[in-house]
Design a protein around this motif. Sequence first.
Motif, PDB file in Angstrom:
ATOM      1  N   CYS A  42       0.756  -1.169  -0.013  1.00 37.22           N
ATOM      2  CA  CYS A  42       0.022  -0.081   0.031  1.00 37.22           C
ATOM      3  C   CYS A  42       0.727   1.300   0.045  1.00 37.22           C
ATOM      4  O   CYS A  42       2.083   1.371   0.815  1.00 37.22           O
ATOM      5  N   HIS A  44       0.141   3.899   1.145  1.00 40.26           N
ATOM      6  CA  HIS A  44       0.048   4.755   2.255  1.00 40.26           C
ATOM      7  C   HIS A  44       1.017   4.684   3.449  1.00 40.26           C
ATOM      8  O   HIS A  44       1.818   5.585   3.701  1.00 40.26           O
ATOM      9  N   ALA A  45       1.240   3.277   4.127  1.00 40.76           N
ATOM     10  CA  ALA A  45       2.389   3.146   4.990  1.00 40.76           C
ATOM     11  C   ALA A  45       2.997   1.863   4.563  1.00 40.76           C
ATOM     12  O   ALA A  45       3.673   1.407   5.586  1.00 40.76           O
ATOM     13  N   GLY A  46       2.895   1.303   3.494  1.00 45.05           N
ATOM     14  CA  GLY A  46       3.948   0.260   2.928  1.00 45.05           C
ATOM     15  C   GLY A  46       3.361  -1.034   3.465  1.00 45.05           C
ATOM     16  O   GLY A  46       4.280  -1.982   3.451  1.00 45.05           O
ATOM     17  N   ARG A  47       2.009  -1.167   4.075  1.00 43.29           N
ATOM     18  CA  ARG A  47       1.678  -2.495   4.214  1.00 43.29           C
ATOM     19  C   ARG A  47       1.012  -3.316   3.279  1.00 43.29           C
ATOM     20  O   ARG A  47       0.815  -2.720   2.179  1.00 43.29           O
ATOM     21  N   CYS A  65      -7.541  -1.527   1.191  1.00 47.79           N
ATOM     22  CA  CYS A  65      -6.244  -1.885   2.147  1.00 47.79           C
ATOM     23  C   CYS A  65      -6.875  -2.406   3.677  1.00 47.79           C
ATOM     24  O   CYS A  65      -7.532  -1.476   4.037  1.00 47.79           O
ATOM     25  N   ALA A  67      -5.174  -2.350   6.414  1.00 45.49           N
ATOM     26  CA  ALA A  67      -4.652  -1.405   7.459  1.00 45.49           C
ATOM     27  C   ALA A  67      -5.432  -0.317   7.890  1.00 45.49           C
ATOM     28  O   ALA A  67      -5.856  -0.185   8.890  1.00 45.49           O
ATOM     29  N   HIS A  68      -5.761   0.664   7.086  1.00 46.51           N
ATOM     30  CA  HIS A  68      -6.280   1.865   7.137  1.00 46.51           C
ATOM     31  C   HIS A  68      -7.314   2.136   6.020  1.00 46.51           C
ATOM     32  O   HIS A  68      -8.068   3.356   6.344  1.00 46.51           O
ATOM     33  N   GLY A  69      -7.727   1.357   5.241  1.00 42.83           N
ATOM     34  CA  GLY A  69      -8.878   1.606   4.599  1.00 42.83           C
ATOM     35  C   GLY A  69      -8.587   2.423   3.301  1.00 42.83           C
ATOM     36  O   GLY A  69      -9.833   2.595   2.434  1.00 42.83           O
ATOM     37  N   ALA A  70      -7.461   2.415   2.868  1.00 39.03           N
ATOM     38  CA  ALA A  70      -7.243   3.189   1.469  1.00 39.03           C
ATOM     39  C   ALA A  70      -8.043   2.022   0.207  1.00 39.03           C
ATOM     40  O   ALA A  70      -7.927   1.035   0.499  1.00 39.03           O
ATOM     41  N   PRO A  83      -6.724   7.291   3.053  1.00 35.67           N
ATOM     42  CA  PRO A  83      -5.600   7.867   3.222  1.00 35.67           C
ATOM     43  C   PRO A  83      -4.408   7.994   2.177  1.00 35.67           C
ATOM     44  O   PRO A  83      -3.568   8.783   2.202  1.00 35.67           O
TER      45      PRO A  83
HETATM   46  S1  FES Z   1      -1.378   1.008   4.697  1.00 39.68           S
HETATM   47 FE1  FES Z   1      -2.999   0.909   3.571  1.00 39.68          FE
HETATM   48  S2  FES Z   1      -4.245   2.316   3.942  1.00 39.68           S
HETATM   49 FE2  FES Z   1      -2.758   2.563   5.267  1.00 39.68          FE
END
Ligand code: FES
Length: 112
Positions: A42, A44-47, A65, A67-70, A83
């Motif tokens: 992702c 956003h934060a590489g997850r 995603c 992790a945080h919903g992107a 995000p």
């Molecule tokens: S790592 Fe995917 S939305 Fe934050």
Amino acid sequence: MKLRLCRVTEIPPEGAHAVEAGDEDLLLTRVDGVVRAFHNVCPHAGRRLDWSPGRFLVEEGRIVCAAHGATFDRADGRCVAGPARGARLAPVAVVVVDGEVFLESASGSGSR
Ligand code: FES
């Protein structure tokens, strides 16, 4: 030389299919019969996008995603909500031959 990733039919018509290509984690999508591949990372934060290996959240035909919903368009990897809005999943070149998906090698040129 091309690395085989999976059969086209393993990619769900909605959602995505996770594969490993060497050290890389990829996700494959199939939209309107076209197979595309992206790094399963992702912006956003590489997850990883999947909540469990190979299990993706899908909402209205888009990948979310875990992790945080992107939320990402499955055809072009563009983030349309959340995000990472405006960012894109990194594309990976693949080719389909006889119903099998192959990774294009860096030195490969042209596809049939
Ligand atoms: S790592 Fe995917 S939305 Fe934050």
